[in-house]
Motif scaffolding. Structure first.
Motif, short mmCIF file in Angstrom:
data_model
loop_
_atom_site.label_atom_id
_atom_site.label_comp_id
_atom_site.label_asym_id
_atom_site.label_seq_id
_atom_site.Cartn_x
_atom_site.Cartn_y
_atom_site.Cartn_z
N ALA A 50 45.16 38.00 37.77
CA ALA A 50 45.59 39.16 38.55
C ALA A 50 47.10 39.13 38.77
O ALA A 50 47.77 40.16 38.69
CB ALA A 50 44.85 39.19 39.88
N SER A 51 47.64 37.95 39.06
CA SER A 51 49.10 37.85 39.27
C SER A 51 49.85 38.07 37.96
O SER A 51 50.92 38.67 37.94
CB SER A 51 49.45 36.50 39.88
OG SER A 51 49.18 35.46 38.97
N TRP A 52 49.28 37.63 36.84
CA TRP A 52 49.92 37.85 35.54
C TRP A 52 49.88 39.33 35.17
O TRP A 52 50.85 39.89 34.66
CB TRP A 52 49.19 37.02 34.48
CG TRP A 52 49.69 37.26 33.09
CD1 TRP A 52 50.84 36.79 32.54
CD2 TRP A 52 49.06 38.05 32.09
NE1 TRP A 52 50.95 37.22 31.24
CE2 TRP A 52 49.86 38.01 30.92
CE3 TRP A 52 47.87 38.80 32.05
CZ2 TRP A 52 49.53 38.68 29.76
CZ3 TRP A 52 47.55 39.46 30.89
CH2 TRP A 52 48.36 39.40 29.75
N LEU B 156 37.70 31.35 40.67
CA LEU B 156 38.54 32.12 41.59
C LEU B 156 40.01 31.90 41.27
O LEU B 156 40.79 32.86 41.26
CB LEU B 156 38.23 31.72 43.03
CG LEU B 156 39.00 32.46 44.11
CD1 LEU B 156 38.65 33.95 44.08
CD2 LEU B 156 38.69 31.88 45.48
N ALA B 157 40.40 30.67 41.00
CA ALA B 157 41.80 30.39 40.65
C ALA B 157 42.19 31.12 39.36
O ALA B 157 43.30 31.65 39.25
CB ALA B 157 42.00 28.89 40.49
N THR B 158 41.28 31.17 38.40
CA THR B 158 41.55 31.88 37.14
C THR B 158 41.71 33.37 37.38
O THR B 158 42.62 34.00 36.84
CB THR B 158 40.42 31.62 36.13
OG1 THR B 158 40.29 30.21 35.94
CG2 THR B 158 40.68 32.31 34.81
N VAL B 159 40.86 33.93 38.20
CA VAL B 159 40.95 35.37 38.51
C VAL B 159 42.26 35.67 39.22
O VAL B 159 42.94 36.66 38.90
CB VAL B 159 39.73 35.82 39.34
CG1 VAL B 159 39.93 37.21 39.92
CG2 VAL B 159 38.47 35.77 38.50
N VAL B 160 42.64 34.84 40.18
CA VAL B 160 43.90 35.05 40.90
C VAL B 160 45.08 34.92 39.93
O VAL B 160 46.03 35.72 39.98
CB VAL B 160 44.03 34.06 42.08
CG1 VAL B 160 45.43 34.06 42.66
CG2 VAL B 160 42.99 34.38 43.14
N ASP B 161 45.03 33.96 39.03
CA ASP B 161 46.10 33.76 38.05
C ASP B 161 46.21 34.97 37.13
O ASP B 161 47.31 35.48 36.85
CB ASP B 161 45.85 32.49 37.26
CG ASP B 161 47.01 32.11 36.36
OD1 ASP B 161 48.16 32.34 36.76
OD2 ASP B 161 46.74 31.59 35.26
#
Length: 62
Positions: free
Chosen positions: A56-58, A49-54
């Protein structure tokens, strides 16, 4: 008149029941392993989840 059969008067089971085995240690190990698997899945899910959020923000250019 009684019926004539080849069976004995008392029919006993062919298996001999074994003594009761204690499965408490095996159960305790299974519970601990299941708990470790659950924790690993939660940690892995959090990392994903943290990777997906990262990502997505990138991708959004933040």
């Amino acid at each position: 008149m009684a019926a004539h059969t080849s069976l004995p008067a008392v029919v006993r089971p062919s298996f001999v029941p074994r003594e009761h085995e204690d499965h408490s240690l095996r159960s305790a190990v299974a519970v601990v392993v299941a708990g470790l698997v659950l924790v690993a899945m939660l940690v892995g899910g959090g990392a994903m989840l943290a990777t997906v959020v990262d990502l997505a923000s990138w991708g959004a250019g933040a």
